[in-house]
Motif scaffolding. Structure first.
Motif, PDB file in Angstrom:
ATOM      1  N   ALA A  51       0.827  -1.200   0.000  1.00 53.53           N
ATOM      2  CA  ALA A  51       0.000   0.000   0.000  1.00 53.53           C
ATOM      3  C   ALA A  51       0.867   1.258   0.000  1.00 53.53           C
ATOM      4  O   ALA A  51       0.625   2.190  -0.763  1.00 53.53           O
ATOM      5  CB  ALA A  51      -0.935  -0.013   1.212  1.00 53.53           C
TER       6      ALA A  51
ATOM      7  N   LEU B  57       3.953   1.487  -0.922  1.00 57.48           N
ATOM      8  CA  LEU B  57       4.731   1.519  -2.161  1.00 57.48           C
ATOM      9  C   LEU B  57       3.908   2.090  -3.310  1.00 57.48           C
ATOM     10  O   LEU B  57       4.422   2.818  -4.160  1.00 57.48           O
ATOM     11  CB  LEU B  57       5.165   0.088  -2.492  1.00 57.48           C
ATOM     12  N   HIS B  58       2.616   1.778  -3.334  1.00 57.59           N
ATOM     13  CA  HIS B  58       1.780   2.200  -4.456  1.00 57.59           C
ATOM     14  C   HIS B  58       0.873   3.359  -4.107  1.00 57.59           C
ATOM     15  O   HIS B  58      -0.018   3.693  -4.868  1.00 57.59           O
ATOM     16  CB  HIS B  58       0.934   1.022  -4.947  1.00 57.59           C
ATOM     17  N   SER B  59       1.089   3.958  -2.941  1.00 61.60           N
ATOM     18  CA  SER B  59       0.142   4.959  -2.471  1.00 61.60           C
ATOM     19  C   SER B  59       0.132   6.224  -3.305  1.00 61.60           C
ATOM     20  O   SER B  59      -0.856   6.904  -3.391  1.00 61.60           O
ATOM     21  CB  SER B  59       0.483   5.336  -1.035  1.00 61.60           C
TER      22      SER B  59
ATOM     23  N   ALA C 179       2.482  -7.476  -5.385  1.00 63.42           N
ATOM     24  CA  ALA C 179       1.482  -6.774  -4.588  1.00 63.42           C
ATOM     25  C   ALA C 179       0.134  -7.468  -4.718  1.00 63.42           C
ATOM     26  O   ALA C 179      -0.323  -7.709  -5.829  1.00 63.42           O
ATOM     27  CB  ALA C 179       1.380  -5.320  -5.043  1.00 63.42           C
TER      28      ALA C 179
END
Lengths: 180, 180
Positions: free
Chosen positions: A101, A103-105, A156
């Motif tokens: 989360a 990392l991709h936020s 992910a």
DNA sequence: GCCTGAAGCGGAATGTCTTTCCGGAACTAT
DNA sequence: ATAGTTCCGGAAAGACATTCCGCTTCAGGC
């Protein structure tokens, strides 16, 4: 830095790792400071933003992952060492709550994270990759960077998908790299 | 449902889409209700949890994407239609702030989202895929489901990576599927 | 057209969390 | 031992999400 301060930082990181693991990264700060046996003020002295604490915990996990590479390289044939290490990384990304989360936020607070991951893990992966390539167990021409990004993304989890789907996709990718 | 209520829901979704686009999905609710010309109470009447609003906005985008498929199929050769549609999807995931974050958040509130995406987009993608396969422009054996997951994951941007990296990876994947 | 009950509305009030602040305690170098 | 920092704890402030309820607006029946 004063020794008690260093001790507190250590307690906080340890407590945060535990709480994040059980209650998720959105757990109240109080829960963490209570477990660490420390006041809220102390938390904010060392980690001015909540995101700083999360970042610090994740960076520790990344460090631990990087440190695991030499050991694997010493124990296993190069191809297996590479596969095992990448699986460890995929597991980290797939199972640690909040890791993917963050990392991709897209949140600027975590902007440096992929860079840190790349910087720390590229050398570790690079040496595993080189060894496996030299042994002829892997096809040449894969850069650590692209492989890291691919694992970070494929690993992910998507909520609702069977657990392990991402890790399987990574295994598939790695299998594709290997020569038989 | 009363017409004014429906109108308000519409305003809220429109406003939310705008605010999410400019200020991110974490923008204060007040900002959205102000833009929609509505009280906070009205927002919470229709979207009891904040996540419900975000989900609703994303689901609208998914619907729009699904609706785009027939038009493309009518205008372009099957292979190109497929490629263009997948690029549109990759763009949606790459550029809409918070879309990838919600998708990968792990938050149970968004648990249904990948399912919704799959359910809505699989038929659209399926027909594009079938047409392209029938025309011999694509190798057979790819399921819509796996392709959707792959795009959803590869397309998600990692903060710090060059913009468009994810989209490029998707294009690469699609290129690999095509026969020359 | 008007009336009436239900559906819906606004925004003040509540509760929860992050973050700030500062008086006093604890460390360390001398 | 002492002075001078550095750090600590927890109370207070601030920012939100979310709830609640008296008032308004709608829509169907007369």
């Amino acid at each position: 830095m004063r020794t008690d301060a260093r001790r507190n930082v250590e307690s906080l990181l340890e407590a945060a790792k535990t709480v994040f693991g059980t209650a998720g990264v959105d757990a109240p700060a109080k829960q963490i400071t209570d477990l660490a046996g420390v006041g809220v003020g102390t938390l904010y002295r060392h980690f001015p933003q909540r995101a700083d604490l999360i970042k610090a915990v994740i960076e520790r996990e990344i460090d631990a992952c990087a440190d695991a590479a030499p050991a694997l390289a010493g124990e296993l044939p190069p191809g297996d060492a590479l596969a095992r290490w990448l699986d460890r990384l995929a597991e980290l990304i797939a199972t640690k709550r909040g890791f993917a989360a963050a990392l991709h936020s897209g949140d600027p607070a975590y902007a440096g994270l992929p860079g840190y991951l790349l910087e720390k893990l590229a050398p570790a992966l690079g040496s595993l990759l080189d060894a496996a390539t030299a042994a002829g167990e892997i096809q040449a021409g894969v850069t650590p960077r692209d492989l890291l990004y691919a694992v970070a993304k494929l690993g992910a989890p998507l909520p609702g998908e069977e657990p392990g789907y991402g890790r399987r996709m990574v295994a598939l990718l790695v299998g594709g790299l290997r020569r038989d």
